[in-house]
Design a protein around this motif. Sequence first.
Motif: not given
Length: 393
Positions: A256-258, A289-292, A324, A386, A388-389
């Motif tokens: 879910q979180v990457r 495709g990491v978020h952080i 990111v 940041y 999260f979506p």
Amino acid sequence: MKVAIVSNPRHRAGDMIEYLLLRAVHTFNKFVPADLLIVEGELGEPEEGFLKDLFLSVERRRLPLAPLWLVRQEGAALPEAPEQVDVNGVPESPAALVERIRLAAGGLPDFCRAPFEAVLADVGADGSIRAERVPMAVEKLPGVTDFHVHTRMAYCCENMDIPKALRMAELSNIETVAFIEHSGQLYFDVDDYWAGRYVWKTRGKADGCPAVCRMPGYEETIREGRRSGAFLNGFELDVDRNGDIILDEPDRRFAQVRLGAYHHMAEKYDAHIASRQFLFCTEALLKYGVHILAHPFRIFPWSGMAKPKELYEPVAELLRRCGVAAEVNFHQNDPEPEFFEICLKKGVKIALGSDSHNLYEVGFFLPHFRFLAELGVTGRLDEVLYRFPEQAR
């Protein structure tokens, strides 16, 4: 001379005061350095094992500043306090020093109540005392998330427990927590992971690292944790020297979180090659495709090298192009103000991560908020932090 005082912890069973005390110990060792740390007043109701994690952490981290205990209570096995301490070259009893500071500060706050304040006193050689309050919980702000909290599945876990971590986040005024785990630690055994062999060898191949399967244990840990409350979950994704992300495709459903992280450098002896390898692997993580991007340049001092300032601009540009966030992380790390200033100019979002391996760290954002203040963005956190979506909807 700087003297920190924690007054009246007044522990009660299950209130987590022991971990807030441990947070204070780490605070006055590193983030707001003191020369002397005194815990005084009422200790509360010590349980069996109370303060065990505090003493273990002080020993494990080899902290130079340990608490001086001016509390005596049945059932609490604490070191004896010295009769005198050196105060600017003059011997003084700790109790008398505490009373001088109490008078100068207009009283000492009870540590057992939010925001769990200690006092830091600057005691001058002329007898002057200037005191400030240092809270162990940050001001409550909507949407603040700790995106980097580990679980019991981490090889580097000290005492993590999801229900207790959620309680620590609540006490720390943190709205949301993301429990994540090192992907490499779920596929490789402890020796192969810490030696960095997973970077060089292919898992499960005849000449590579043996395969292990700890992913079901992680999934069960998360399922059990959800009985205690809502949270985000995912992975701190490792990457090998070929730029391949250490996560099997079927397991991506649990991501879910990457977070992306570079933990083991294949080339440590040539700074130029090391920088190229870092940039290559960082780009691979971002394109995956990491978020952080977690603790962006920590790998360099960990590998005995200086942080390559020439990479600040290209890494920030990669973050901007890939959308990111850059993580502010103080876990055995000192974030780079120059790098984050470049990120902010480019519109890169800032994520906050405690990188918790010990319960005292969960939501411990005192250094993060001081860092943001130094960057001059305290007044516009809604703009720079940041989300999260799912939080941004």
